[in-house]
Design a protein around this motif. Structure first.
Motif, mmCIF file in Angstrom:
data_model
loop_
_atom_site.group_PDB
_atom_site.id
_atom_site.type_symbol
_atom_site.label_atom_id
_atom_site.label_comp_id
_atom_site.label_asym_id
_atom_site.label_seq_id
_atom_site.Cartn_x
_atom_site.Cartn_y
_atom_site.Cartn_z
ATOM 1 N N ASN A 60 -12.906 3.404 0.268
ATOM 2 C CA ASN A 60 -12.350 4.743 0.126
ATOM 3 C C ASN A 60 -13.242 5.757 0.835
ATOM 4 O O ASN A 60 -14.469 5.680 0.720
ATOM 5 C CB ASN A 60 -12.263 5.050 -1.372
ATOM 6 C CG ASN A 60 -11.517 6.312 -1.677
ATOM 7 O OD1 ASN A 60 -11.894 7.379 -1.229
ATOM 8 N ND2 ASN A 60 -10.467 6.188 -2.457
ATOM 9 N N VAL A 81 0.837 -1.205 0.000
ATOM 10 C CA VAL A 81 0.000 0.000 0.000
ATOM 11 C C VAL A 81 0.873 1.256 0.000
ATOM 12 O O VAL A 81 0.615 2.208 -0.750
ATOM 13 C CB VAL A 81 -0.989 -0.018 1.181
ATOM 14 C CG1 VAL A 81 -1.777 1.280 1.260
ATOM 15 C CG2 VAL A 81 -1.933 -1.221 1.066
ATOM 16 N N GLU A 129 -10.734 -2.020 -1.853
ATOM 17 C CA GLU A 129 -10.506 -0.800 -1.087
ATOM 18 C C GLU A 129 -11.837 -0.193 -0.691
ATOM 19 O O GLU A 129 -12.785 -0.178 -1.477
ATOM 20 C CB GLU A 129 -9.720 0.210 -1.931
ATOM 21 C CG GLU A 129 -9.552 1.564 -1.278
ATOM 22 C CD GLU A 129 -8.819 2.566 -2.157
ATOM 23 O OE1 GLU A 129 -8.758 3.737 -1.751
ATOM 24 O OE2 GLU A 129 -8.317 2.187 -3.237
ATOM 25 N N TYR A 137 -7.668 -1.115 2.898
ATOM 26 C CA TYR A 137 -7.278 -1.934 1.749
ATOM 27 C C TYR A 137 -7.240 -3.392 2.174
ATOM 28 O O TYR A 137 -6.800 -3.703 3.273
ATOM 29 C CB TYR A 137 -5.881 -1.537 1.255
ATOM 30 C CG TYR A 137 -5.814 -0.102 0.812
ATOM 31 C CD1 TYR A 137 -6.000 0.233 -0.520
ATOM 32 C CD2 TYR A 137 -5.584 0.917 1.726
ATOM 33 C CE1 TYR A 137 -5.958 1.555 -0.934
ATOM 34 C CE2 TYR A 137 -5.545 2.238 1.321
ATOM 35 C CZ TYR A 137 -5.733 2.556 -0.009
ATOM 36 O OH TYR A 137 -5.702 3.860 -0.413
ATOM 37 N N VAL A 146 -3.344 -5.364 -3.842
ATOM 38 C CA VAL A 146 -4.597 -4.844 -3.305
ATOM 39 C C VAL A 146 -5.736 -5.388 -4.168
ATOM 40 O O VAL A 146 -5.729 -5.221 -5.394
ATOM 41 C CB VAL A 146 -4.618 -3.303 -3.313
ATOM 42 C CG1 VAL A 146 -5.971 -2.783 -2.841
ATOM 43 C CG2 VAL A 146 -3.481 -2.731 -2.470
ATOM 44 N N ASN A 200 -12.856 -0.805 -5.931
ATOM 45 C CA ASN A 200 -12.777 0.347 -5.038
ATOM 46 C C ASN A 200 -14.196 0.777 -4.708
ATOM 47 O O ASN A 200 -14.957 1.164 -5.597
ATOM 48 C CB ASN A 200 -12.011 1.485 -5.722
ATOM 49 C CG ASN A 200 -11.668 2.601 -4.774
ATOM 50 O OD1 ASN A 200 -12.413 2.910 -3.854
ATOM 51 N ND2 ASN A 200 -10.541 3.240 -5.021
ATOM 52 N N ASP A 235 -8.427 5.229 4.425
ATOM 53 C CA ASP A 235 -8.947 4.164 3.579
ATOM 54 C C ASP A 235 -8.505 2.801 4.093
ATOM 55 O O ASP A 235 -7.449 2.674 4.719
ATOM 56 C CB ASP A 235 -8.463 4.345 2.137
ATOM 57 C CG ASP A 235 -8.920 5.674 1.534
ATOM 58 O OD1 ASP A 235 -9.987 6.174 1.933
ATOM 59 O OD2 ASP A 235 -8.207 6.202 0.670
#
Length: 151
Positions: free
Chosen positions: A129, A10, A127, A117, A124, A36, A115
């Protein structure tokens, strides 16, 4: 992979990928089927192709954008990163996800997020966010800041 290796993936995405605008590093750090999740109503980005395109558009809006890692924590497959960024709005802002287009304003903007992950096999894969796109647009002068209602 262990917690420290997951955190390193990350960190590398931010410091070597985003700060250097190196989509090759981003492709190494994020899985092909990466997802995401954005805050309610802002949608998702699915897959590395969509992500690199969307991220590239976001970075293109700020010629000198620099990300700083403020805190990083890990447990199991999850890494939590608190980060901040500052830059000058010099290109079309499309947001993440791209919900609107704002022409360059020349304004300095700063923003941050915390965030989460999920890292599997050194990449990754997911995620969550928390970037507040409305705050960024407010700093650009594109929207007014909401005033809380009083009782």
């Amino acid at each position: 992979m262990g917690i420290e290796e997951n955190k390193a993936v990350v960190m590398r995405a931010y410091l070597d990928g985003m700060n250097r605008r190196d989509m090759g590093v981003i492709r190494e750090c994020f899985a092909p089927d990466y997802v995401n999740h954005f805050p309610a109503g802002q949608g998702e980005v699915r897959g590395i192709e969509d992500f690199t395109r969307t991220l590239g558009e976001f970075l293109d809006a700020f010629d000198d954008l620099v990300f700083t890692v403020d805190d990083i924590l890990g447990e199991g497959e999850k890494v939590t990163l608190r980060w901040s960024a500052v830059g000058v709005h010099t290109g079309e802002y499309r947001g993440i996800p791209p919900t609107t287009v704002i022409p360059p304003t020349g304004r300095t903007v700063s923003f941050s997020a915390t965030d989460i992950y999920r890292v599997v096999g050194g990449r990754v894969v997911e995620e969550w966010n928390t970037l507040d796109g409305w705050d960024i647009m407010h700093q650009m002068g594109a929207v007014k800041k909401a005033v809380p209602a009083t009782a």
